[in-house]
Design a protein around this motif. Structure first.
Motif, short mmCIF file in Angstrom:
data_model
loop_
_atom_site.label_atom_id
_atom_site.label_comp_id
_atom_site.label_asym_id
_atom_site.label_seq_id
_atom_site.Cartn_x
_atom_site.Cartn_y
_atom_site.Cartn_z
N TYR A 11 37.03 19.50 8.75
CA TYR A 11 36.55 20.58 8.63
C TYR A 11 36.02 21.54 9.87
N PRO B 140 31.56 19.77 2.65
CA PRO B 140 32.60 20.78 2.21
C PRO B 140 32.68 20.94 1.25
N GLU B 141 32.98 20.22 -0.22
CA GLU B 141 33.37 21.17 -1.27
C GLU B 141 31.93 21.90 -1.98
N ARG C 169 29.18 22.30 -0.29
CA ARG C 169 29.26 24.16 0.23
C ARG C 169 30.17 24.88 -0.99
N THR C 170 31.83 24.75 -0.07
CA THR C 170 32.21 25.83 -0.82
C THR C 170 31.50 26.51 -2.38
N SER D 149 29.83 30.24 -2.93
CA SER D 149 30.83 30.66 -4.23
C SER D 149 30.09 31.80 -5.29
#
Length: 305
Positions: A76, A276-277, A279-280, A284
């Protein structure tokens, strides 16, 4: 309760860091490998971009983090311009020895031996900046402690004729935007205990562990976690370790500290609090809540018109 922590000396530290960045070649940003994005200070990012300085992003304490998650974070960060990300432990000499060479790759104009490569170590409190500084210089020049904000002044030193270093005090930012970031930072001891309630932080940590590392809890404390929530985990730790108050009730504060310290010391295994997932998804969901709140506030006015 949202967690905020911005001691007064950090305003001065931020000003001095801005000034020092004018004369350095590479920023070495140290983050916690267990929460790499939550432990990134947005002010450092802004300063670096303003001065157009490349960044070696060190995911420190990688030996405590989930290796698969760390690999995802490296991918990332390494997709971002001007950044080279590496995972290491600042307590391992072999890992630290790689740092000057990695910085030289980011500043090829300093390979002429005419001027030293000037590096500045930055990051939030208690991520290992001073440990890295001392390891690079091979002598103790920066104060090291297990409490956040031990270093309060800039420290300078030369590795050799070709490499010079500046170690900056740990810097937070005035407002932590996401509540979960505050809890992750508190769980990892980057925020002073005077700003947090240990039971709330431990409950948050327990929820993360239940979602992704439940077997680690069972292995460490010896109880099954099925059907539990974060509060129940803290209570179970208190029961398992016979932590009682004088009146016979469970000592949840003491149990919370045990759970937090076990995580910090790596006794629960290699744990990463964010991916990273996740976090996204978190960002959102946060934006959706903010948008909904704004819509709710605007609705009465619209009806009145």
């Amino acid at each position: 309760m949202p967690i905020q922590w911005f001691p007064g000396h950090m305003t001065s530290a931020r000003k001095k860091a801005r000034e020092a960045m004018e004369s350095i070649d590479v920023v070495i940003e140290v983050v916690d490998a267990r929460l790499p994005e939550a432990s990134c200070n947005p002010l450092i990012h802004e300063m670096r971009l303003f001065r157009q300085r490349p960044c070696l992003k060190i995911l420190n304490k990688a030996d405590l983090a989930d290796p698969a998650v760390t690999a995802a974070w490296l991918e990332y960060f390494n997709r971002q311009p001007g950044i080279k990300a590496v995972a290491l432990s600042c307590k391992k000499p072999a890992d630290v020895a790689r740092v000057p060479g990695l910085c030289r790759l980011l500043a090829p104009h300093r390979n002429d031996n005419l001027k030293p490569l000037r590096m500045m170590i930055m990051g939030i409190p208690n991520v290992g900046k001073s440990t890295l500084m001392n390891a690079l210089l091979k002598r103790k020049i920066s104060a090291v402690g297990d409490e956040p904000a031990v270093t309060k002044n800039q420290v300078r030193g030369d590795i050799d004729l070709r490499h010079s270093l500046v170690d900056t005090p740990g810097m937070m930012w005035p407002k932590i935007e996401f509540d979960s970031d505050g809890y992750m930072l508190a769980a990892s001891h980057a925020i002073g205990r005077n700003a947090v309630i240990d039971e709330e932080v431990a409950t948050f940590l327990a929820e993360v562990l239940l979602a992704r590392y439940a077997p680690n809890l069972t292995e460490r404390y010896g109880f099954a976690t099925a059907g539990m929530d974060g509060v129940a985990i803290v209570e179970a730790v208190a029961k398992r370790r016979a932590m009682r108050l004088k009146g016979g009730g469970l000592d949840l504060e003491k149990a919370s500290l045990v759970l937090l310290q076990d995580y910090r010391d790596g006794k629960l295994g290699r744990i990463s609090l964010e991916t990273p997932e996740t976090r996204t998804v978190m960002i959102s969901e946060h934006r959706a809540k903010v948008a909904a709140a704004v819509k709710d506030e605007a609705t009465p006015d619209a009806q009145a018109d």
